[in-house]
Design an enzyme around this catalytic site. Structure first.
Site, mmCIF file in Angstrom:
data_model
loop_
_atom_site.group_PDB
_atom_site.id
_atom_site.type_symbol
_atom_site.label_atom_id
_atom_site.label_comp_id
_atom_site.label_asym_id
_atom_site.label_seq_id
_atom_site.Cartn_x
_atom_site.Cartn_y
_atom_site.Cartn_z
ATOM 1 N N ASP A 1 4.152 0.036 -2.338
ATOM 2 C CA ASP A 1 2.887 0.765 -2.427
ATOM 3 C C ASP A 1 3.059 2.236 -2.811
ATOM 4 O O ASP A 1 2.132 3.023 -2.690
ATOM 5 C CB ASP A 1 2.121 0.673 -1.106
ATOM 6 C CG ASP A 1 2.934 1.196 0.080
ATOM 7 O OD1 ASP A 1 4.018 1.794 -0.148
ATOM 8 O OD2 ASP A 1 2.503 1.010 1.228
ATOM 9 N N HIS B 1 6.560 2.686 0.656
ATOM 10 C CA HIS B 1 7.245 1.650 1.423
ATOM 11 C C HIS B 1 7.905 0.631 0.496
ATOM 12 O O HIS B 1 7.523 0.493 -0.655
ATOM 13 C CB HIS B 1 6.251 0.967 2.363
ATOM 14 C CG HIS B 1 5.516 1.921 3.245
ATOM 15 N ND1 HIS B 1 4.264 2.405 2.923
ATOM 16 C CD2 HIS B 1 5.871 2.506 4.421
ATOM 17 C CE1 HIS B 1 3.865 3.245 3.877
ATOM 18 N NE2 HIS B 1 4.830 3.323 4.785
ATOM 19 N N SER C 1 6.443 3.543 9.998
ATOM 20 C CA SER C 1 5.981 2.389 9.228
ATOM 21 C C SER C 1 7.113 1.595 8.585
ATOM 22 O O SER C 1 6.900 0.454 8.170
ATOM 23 C CB SER C 1 5.000 2.846 8.132
ATOM 24 O OG SER C 1 5.577 3.843 7.314
#
Length: 425
Positions: A399, A402, A92
């Site tokens: 978040d 990240h 991610s």
């Protein structure tokens, strides 16, 4: 973490479907000069049309630093030239939309407020805006590179991104089945399809302009940004102690990255950027989940020592492995991007990099307030109770795990200034 716990079975069940089914939907008439030609070699065309995202030539800006600045340069000066193409493998931290395309309506990043700072809406990226690879591409005048599973007239001329959010370095199908060995296999399939298509007598000008040149596979830049999910899943989903993770999980992660570089080299790759493991003990997620457990000692910065020790150990082992590769293989250039070190710098002196000292351990988008504003049961994008802060540019964490657009931007700026964060082998 909640995302992968609750939706794992759905992913693992449908993973039995041939991956190439996604590619069959990506056939575009643009690539062929006539309707008759578009009926030929459908499998080759479908494989050719789905690659993903690109990163861009980054080395030239680093080659002027001295060893005292933290560089170890093996003497390979790549010059002030952009790469012909960039090939990205990871999770991610570098996924620009693959998870969203492969598994629709699964990812929290499909929902607001993800993407709100730059894209003004969700883009499939786990950030409020751009990722590190986006900023790197922009520095070289590249467009953002599209995901491997892109299905709306993709253009892979400058490269392709195989990174998928939740992916692991090891050959593990849960929580996300697109582990690193599969990503490199997808690259091999893509490369062969491109070569076959470019050698076809039926190729069109449109096709030629939308895929990398054959020589780009040799001269391009290969980026690997993976491994943190292996560690976090073991620590928090499997409740493994940090010493166990260092002894049992880290060696497998390093072995997988080592083999990926070897396999890509066999396919002609010569130029690599490998990102190390972030300082996970400084993230709001790990601070929240780890502070109530037995490994809750903090260091002078306020980060959890045992969890950062896992990351530090991983990074030391990674550097050892990459050093071995550079001695075993001729004509290979490997750079380690030290995101771990940069995180510690920003925690120690947030103001120097434009961040708020009061927010250095807080998630911008989250729930719970001080001290970390993170709750795994109320995730950003997955629960409307999780709200975004008013000034994301003052936060390093978007978040809880990240990075913000601002952090990613500043990291790339520091790299471009030849600071100690890239290391050469």
């Amino acid at each position: 973490m909640r995302l992968f716990q609750t939706k794992t079975h759905y992913i693992s069940q449908i993973f039995n479907v041939n991956i190439q089914v996604y590619h069959l939907d990506n056939i575009k008439a643009c690539y062929f000069s006539s309707p008759d030609q578009s009926n030929q070699n459908p499998i080759h065309r479908s494989n050719m049309v789905n690659p993903i995202f690109s990163l861009y030539w980054v080395w030239a800006i680093f080659f002027f630093a001295s060893e005292s600045d933290g560089f170890r340069d093996r003497g390979a000066v790549l010059g002030h030239h952009s790469p012909p193409a960039i090939f990205v493998f990871g999770d991610s931290l570098s996924d620009t939309g693959n998870l969203m395309a492969a598994f629709p309506f699964l990812a929290d990043a499909e929902n607001s407020p993800y993407g709100s700072t730059f894209f003004h809406g969700p883009s499939g990226r786990y950030s409020d805006g751009r990722l590190i690879i986006d900023f790197m591409a922009s520095k070289w005048g590249f467009p953002f590179v599209e995901p491997y599973f892109e299905n709306i007239v993709p253009n892979y001329r400058r490269g392709i991104n195989f990174a998928v959010s939740g992916a692991t370095a090891r050959n593990v199908t849960e929580p996300i089945p697109f582990f690193l060995p599969l990503q490199t296999d997808q690259f091999v399939r893509f490369k062969r399809s491109v070569n076959a298509s470019l050698n076809s007598e039926h190729k069109s000008d449109c096709l030629v302009s939308h895929v990398p040149e054959v020589k780009s596979f040799e001269d391009g830049l290969y980026m690997i940004f993976i491994g943190v999910n292996d560690i976090l899943n073991s620590l928090f989903l499997n409740a493994s102690a940090p010493p166990f993770v260092m002894e049992e999980i880290v060696p497998r992660v390093i072995s997988s990255i080592f083999k990926a570089v070897q396999d890509l080299y066999k396919e002609g790759a010569k130029n690599f950027i490998v990102f190390n493991i972030p300082a996970i003990g400084c993230t709001p997620m790990v601070l929240t989940l780890g502070s109530s457990g037995p490994f809750n000692s903090t260091d002078g910065l306020g980060c959890l020592k045992d969890y950062n020790q896992v990351a530090r150990y991983s990074n030391n082992e990674l550097e050892k492995a990459l050093a071995i590769l550079t001695h075993q293989i001729e004509h290979i250039n490997i750079m380690v991007a030290d995101i771990y070190g940069f995180m510690l710098k920003t925690i120690a002196n947030p103001a120097r990099y434009g961040f708020d000292d009061r927010a250095k351990f807080k998630a911008c988008c989250g729930f719970g307030g001080d001290p970390f504003n993170y709750n795994p049961l109320v995730p950003c994008g997955g629960n409307p109770a999780a709200k975004a802060c008013s000034q994301p540019s003052k936060y390093t964490s978007w978040d809880g795990l990240h990075f913000t657009d601002a952090f990613n931007h500043r990291f790339v700026e520091e790299m471009m200034k030849s600071t100690p964060f890239p290391k050469f082998y």
